[in-house]
Design an enzyme around this catalytic site. Structure first.
Site, PDB file in Angstrom:
ATOM      1  N   LYS A  80       0.903  -1.244  -0.342  1.00  0.00           N
ATOM      2  CA  LYS A  80      -0.023   0.081  -0.193  1.00  0.00           C
ATOM      3  C   LYS A  80       0.855   0.941  -0.171  1.00  0.00           C
ATOM      4  O   LYS A  80       2.326   1.296   0.452  1.00  0.00           O
ATOM      5  CB  LYS A  80      -0.545  -0.647   1.156  1.00  0.00           C
ATOM      6  CG  LYS A  80      -2.185   0.952   1.253  1.00  0.00           C
ATOM      7  CD  LYS A  80      -3.601   0.482   0.245  1.00  0.00           C
ATOM      8  CE  LYS A  80      -4.701   0.858   0.463  1.00  0.00           C
ATOM      9  NZ  LYS A  80      -5.567   0.221   0.232  1.00  0.00           N
ATOM     10  N   GLY A 180     -19.423   7.861   6.483  1.00  0.00           N
ATOM     11  CA  GLY A 180     -18.828   7.780   5.258  1.00  0.00           C
ATOM     12  C   GLY A 180     -19.468   7.500   4.075  1.00  0.00           C
ATOM     13  O   GLY A 180     -19.287   5.912   3.774  1.00  0.00           O
ATOM     14  N   VAL A 181     -19.564   8.515   3.727  1.00  0.00           N
ATOM     15  CA  VAL A 181     -20.296   7.797   1.643  1.00  0.00           C
ATOM     16  C   VAL A 181     -19.595   8.555   1.665  1.00  0.00           C
ATOM     17  O   VAL A 181     -20.505   9.303  -0.041  1.00  0.00           O
ATOM     18  CB  VAL A 181     -22.032   8.709   2.516  1.00  0.00           C
ATOM     19  CG1 VAL A 181     -22.924   7.495   2.997  1.00  0.00           C
ATOM     20  CG2 VAL A 181     -22.505  10.002   2.918  1.00  0.00           C
ATOM     21  N   ASN A 183     -17.001   7.389  -2.020  1.00  0.00           N
ATOM     22  CA  ASN A 183     -16.822   6.840  -3.624  1.00  0.00           C
ATOM     23  C   ASN A 183     -17.467   4.779  -2.873  1.00  0.00           C
ATOM     24  O   ASN A 183     -18.747   4.446  -3.854  1.00  0.00           O
ATOM     25  CB  ASN A 183     -15.890   6.340  -3.804  1.00  0.00           C
ATOM     26  CG  ASN A 183     -14.558   7.557  -4.989  1.00  0.00           C
ATOM     27  OD1 ASN A 183     -15.097   8.463  -5.678  1.00  0.00           O
ATOM     28  ND2 ASN A 183     -13.713   7.910  -4.508  1.00  0.00           N
ATOM     29  N   VAL A 184     -17.116   4.805  -2.532  1.00  0.00           N
ATOM     30  CA  VAL A 184     -17.578   2.905  -2.202  1.00  0.00           C
ATOM     31  C   VAL A 184     -18.910   3.709  -1.517  1.00  0.00           C
ATOM     32  O   VAL A 184     -19.913   2.282  -1.406  1.00  0.00           O
ATOM     33  CB  VAL A 184     -17.031   2.421  -1.474  1.00  0.00           C
ATOM     34  CG1 VAL A 184     -17.179   0.983  -1.009  1.00  0.00           C
ATOM     35  CG2 VAL A 184     -15.395   2.253  -1.832  1.00  0.00           C
ATOM     36  N   TYR A 186     -21.247   5.494  -1.633  1.00  0.00           N
ATOM     37  CA  TYR A 186     -22.427   5.934  -2.126  1.00  0.00           C
ATOM     38  C   TYR A 186     -23.432   4.262  -3.026  1.00  0.00           C
ATOM     39  O   TYR A 186     -24.730   4.434  -2.861  1.00  0.00           O
ATOM     40  CB  TYR A 186     -22.412   6.604  -2.995  1.00  0.00           C
ATOM     41  CG  TYR A 186     -22.962   6.742  -3.996  1.00  0.00           C
ATOM     42  CD1 TYR A 186     -22.657   6.251  -5.790  1.00  0.00           C
ATOM     43  CD2 TYR A 186     -24.119   8.032  -3.833  1.00  0.00           C
ATOM     44  CE1 TYR A 186     -23.882   6.543  -6.127  1.00  0.00           C
ATOM     45  CE2 TYR A 186     -25.077   8.206  -4.816  1.00  0.00           C
ATOM     46  CZ  TYR A 186     -24.770   7.982  -6.466  1.00  0.00           C
ATOM     47  OH  TYR A 186     -26.158   8.204  -7.025  1.00  0.00           O
TER      48      TYR A 186
HETATM   49  N1  LIG Z   1     -12.220   2.376  -3.051  1.00  0.00           N
HETATM   50  C1  LIG Z   1     -11.646   0.988  -2.922  1.00  0.00           C
HETATM   51  O1  LIG Z   1     -12.431   0.595  -3.828  1.00  0.00           O
HETATM   52  C2  LIG Z   1     -11.705   0.406  -1.849  1.00  0.00           C
HETATM   53  C3  LIG Z   1     -11.974   1.291  -0.499  1.00  0.00           C
HETATM   54  N2  LIG Z   1     -11.606   0.122   0.724  1.00  0.00           N
HETATM   55  C4  LIG Z   1     -11.733   1.567   1.880  1.00  0.00           C
HETATM   56  O2  LIG Z   1     -12.853   1.518   1.570  1.00  0.00           O
HETATM   57  C5  LIG Z   1     -13.093   3.120   2.726  1.00  0.00           C
HETATM   58  C6  LIG Z   1     -13.944   4.070   2.628  1.00  0.00           C
HETATM   59  O3  LIG Z   1     -13.230   4.469   0.542  1.00  0.00           O
HETATM   60  P1  LIG Z   1     -13.595   5.026  -0.758  1.00  0.00           P
HETATM   61  O4  LIG Z   1     -15.216   5.284  -0.565  1.00  0.00           O
HETATM   62  O5  LIG Z   1     -12.833   5.246  -1.332  1.00  0.00           O
HETATM   63  O6  LIG Z   1     -13.105   6.889   0.375  1.00  0.00           O
HETATM   64  P2  LIG Z   1     -13.847   7.845   0.494  1.00  0.00           P
HETATM   65  O7  LIG Z   1     -12.627   8.809   0.501  1.00  0.00           O
HETATM   66  O8  LIG Z   1     -14.015   7.964  -1.524  1.00  0.00           O
HETATM   67  O9  LIG Z   1     -15.438   7.667   0.837  1.00  0.00           O
HETATM   68  C7  LIG Z   1     -14.746   8.020   2.440  1.00  0.00           C
HETATM   69  C8  LIG Z   1     -15.255   9.133   3.109  1.00  0.00           C
HETATM   70  O10 LIG Z   1     -15.082   8.400   4.240  1.00  0.00           O
HETATM   71  C9  LIG Z   1     -15.433  10.911   5.224  1.00  0.00           C
HETATM   72  N3  LIG Z   1     -14.892   9.830   6.476  1.00  0.00           N
HETATM   73  C10 LIG Z   1     -13.533  10.454   6.868  1.00  0.00           C
HETATM   74  N4  LIG Z   1     -13.854  10.205   8.041  1.00  0.00           N
HETATM   75  C11 LIG Z   1     -14.392  10.109   8.923  1.00  0.00           C
HETATM   76  C12 LIG Z   1     -15.293  10.214   9.544  1.00  0.00           C
HETATM   77  N5  LIG Z   1     -14.401  10.689  11.224  1.00  0.00           N
HETATM   78  N6  LIG Z   1     -16.518  10.101   9.878  1.00  0.00           N
HETATM   79  C13 LIG Z   1     -17.029  10.020   8.822  1.00  0.00           C
HETATM   80  N7  LIG Z   1     -16.844  10.336   7.481  1.00  0.00           N
HETATM   81  C14 LIG Z   1     -15.582  10.120   8.031  1.00  0.00           C
HETATM   82  C15 LIG Z   1     -15.159  11.263   4.301  1.00  0.00           C
HETATM   83  O11 LIG Z   1     -15.484  12.361   3.842  1.00  0.00           O
HETATM   84  C16 LIG Z   1     -15.090  10.606   2.596  1.00  0.00           C
HETATM   85  O12 LIG Z   1     -16.299  11.239   2.509  1.00  0.00           O
HETATM   86  C17 LIG Z   1     -11.798   3.701   2.974  1.00  0.00           C
HETATM   87  O13 LIG Z   1     -11.041   2.617   4.265  1.00  0.00           O
HETATM   88  C18 LIG Z   1     -10.723   2.816   2.360  1.00  0.00           C
HETATM   89  O14 LIG Z   1     -10.050   2.352   2.860  1.00  0.00           O
HETATM   90  C19 LIG Z   1     -11.940  -0.463   1.036  1.00  0.00           C
HETATM   91  C20 LIG Z   1     -11.628  -1.431  -0.286  1.00  0.00           C
HETATM   92  C21 LIG Z   1     -12.065  -1.072  -1.770  1.00  0.00           C
HETATM   93  C1  LIG Z   2      -8.227  -2.361  -5.838  1.00  0.00           C
HETATM   94  C2  LIG Z   2      -8.092  -1.175  -4.550  1.00  0.00           C
HETATM   95  C3  LIG Z   2      -8.933  -0.465  -4.257  1.00  0.00           C
HETATM   96  C4  LIG Z   2      -7.217  -2.817  -3.629  1.00  0.00           C
HETATM   97  C5  LIG Z   2      -6.593  -1.989  -2.097  1.00  0.00           C
HETATM   98  O1  LIG Z   2      -6.116  -1.113  -1.665  1.00  0.00           O
HETATM   99  C6  LIG Z   2      -7.870  -2.367  -1.029  1.00  0.00           C
HETATM  100  O2  LIG Z   2      -9.022  -3.306  -1.715  1.00  0.00           O
HETATM  101  O3  LIG Z   2      -7.492  -1.029  -0.313  1.00  0.00           O
END
Ligand SMILES: NC(=O)C1=CN([C@@H]2O[C@H](COP(=O)(O)OP(=O)(O)OC[C@H]3O[C@@H](n4cnc5c(N)ncnc54)[C@H](O)[C@@H]3O)[C@@H](O)[C@H]2O)C=CC1
Ligand SMILES: CC(C)CC(=O)C(=O)O
Length: 367
Positions: A80, A180-181, A183-184, A186
């Site tokens: 990572k 946390g709403v 990318n994922v 939503y």
């Molecule tokens: N993007 C992906 O495909 C993957 C993401 N993840 C994990 O899923 C989680 C979310 O990832 P994404 O949706 O991509 O990130 P993102 O940044 O799009 O969404 C995270 C959201 O959490 C909010 N946030 C941060 N701290 C907060 C708190 N204390 N209370 C409430 N909201 C808070 C942010 O404002 C943001 O809107 C992360 O931990 C990431 O490592 C895991 C596997 C794959």
């Molecule tokens: C394809 C990535 C979102 C993989 C990763 O970093 C994760 O699953 O946290």
């Protein structure tokens, strides 16, 4: 604990500190284990309070990827990257070009993708400097943004966890507290709303909250209230370590099923949840949809095939929870056992780096 002591304790291979003065790049690449193949894990960009916090996050996330990729049956190791900075203000093209050159310099030991704070567009820039990047635009024959697929896997895994807790995998009428709403989550909220679940949400980003309130009739609560709301399922989808000594006593949920990496602040918090009778879907098992999706690029990306594999998250969660029930151990320990057993079995097999004398990613460019 010193860096070398920490790396020795958890058997890390490599920690790379990257700096580029002209672009302002400050990045930490952590490679935990490449027994199963090249380390694959996303690049997170976040405003860390200190360099030590950034290094700790990179190390914890990288080890999580080793377990995630092993438990998902992938021929990939764990790594990572974290980039220190505000993704809304500090990004520039030369930063990701410089970062791509650092990845290229690792000669295929590490493959990156998206994570918190980075986008497909950022990956496309990295791709100009190195082939060791996934989740780039479909125009390049890649899989694009992994987030919607991660959400699909979390949705499937949540159903399996709900079945273990309530006897049916239906989410209709269930209340889900989503922390946390972005990318994922939503896309997760879209699946949950479609199935008739009731949503309670919170996020630091008020625009993100507004979107799900308007689109899915979610109820918004304050940041710290998400833990104590009356709900059936708590879905951590923000950053890590939200399951800790302060928050666990507040929980009313019977199930924890969310996308966030490293949800347990410490492993012992998984023991506490088990003792409380709360069904905990291990984070790296339920959120493996994204990496399963990008790993399909290694065979020449096929979305239908990838989504079929991601549906297996349901079975993986069922399998882990049944081991937990059968052996009377916390679910996180059952997941760790599956991952560690696969790594041990594969330790003496041929490396996945050079199948047919080519790095596994060079196949993509030959198709
Ligand atoms: N993007 C992906 O495909 C993957 C993401 N993840 C994990 O899923 C989680 C979310 O990832 P994404 O949706 O991509 O990130 P993102 O940044 O799009 O969404 C995270 C959201 O959490 C909010 N946030 C941060 N701290 C907060 C708190 N204390 N209370 C409430 N909201 C808070 C942010 O404002 C943001 O809107 C992360 O931990 C990431 O490592 C895991 C596997 C794959
Ligand atoms: C394809 C990535 C979102 C993989 C990763 O970093 C994760 O699953 O946290």
């Amino acid at each position: 604990m010193g860096i070398f002591s920490y790396m020795e304790k958890y058997d890390y291979e490599q920690l790379v500190i990257c700096q580029d003065k002209q672009s302002g790049l400050k990045a930490v690449i952590a490679i935990h284990d490449t027994t199963l193949g090249p380390a694959l894990g996303g690049t997170r960009m976040w405003t860390y309070a200190s360099e030590e916090d950034a290094i700790e996050d990179a190390l914890r996330l990288a080890r999580g990827m080793t377990y995630k990729n092993a438990a998902a049956g992938l021929n990939l190791g764990g790594g990572k990257t974290v980039i220190i900075g505000d993704p809304k203000k500090d990004k520039n093209e030369e930063m990701f070009r410089a970062f791509g050159r650092y990845i290229q310099g690792l000669n295929g030991r590490y493959i990156t993708a998206e994570d918190v704070g980075t986008t497909v567009e950022d990956m496309d820039i990295i791709y100009q400097e190195t082939n060791y990047v996934t989740g780039i635009s479909p125009a390049f024959g890649s899989s694009g943004n992994p987030s919607p697929v991660t959400a699909y896997g979390v949705y499937k895994g949540m159903k399996a966890a709900v079945k273990a807790a309530f006897g049916s995998d239906s989410l209709a009428g269930k209340t889900v507290a989503v922390q946390g709403v972005g990318n994922v989550a939503y896309h997760l909220c879209k699946h949950l709303h479609h199935e008739g679940a009731k949503l309670i949400v919170t996020d630091l980003n008020k625009e993100a909250v507004k979107r799900v309130v308007e689109e899915f009739q979610a109820k918004a609560v304050e940041i710290d209230d998400i833990y104590s709301v009356e709900c059936d399922i708590y879905a951590p989808c923000a950053l890590g370590a939200t399951l800790n000594d302060q928050t666990i006593p507040k929980l009313k949920a019977k199930v924890i099923a969310g996308a966030a990496n490293n949800q347990l602040k410490e492993s012992r918090h998984g023991d506490v949840l088990h003792a409380m009778g709360i069904i905990y879907a291990p984070d790296y098992v339920i959120n493996a949809g994204g990496v399963i999706n990008v790993a399909d690029e290694l065979e020449g990306y096929n979305r239908e095939r990838a989504l079929k594999k991601v549906e297996g998250v349901y079975d993986n969660i069922e399998r882990v929870l049944s081991i937990s029930e059968r052996d009377g151990i916390p679910s996180y320990k059952a997941a760790d056992r599956l991952a560690e057993e696969r790594i041990a079995r594969m330790r003496n097999s041929r490396s996945q780096f050079l199948q047919n004398e080519h790095h596994i990613l060079t196949r993509r460019s030959r198709m």
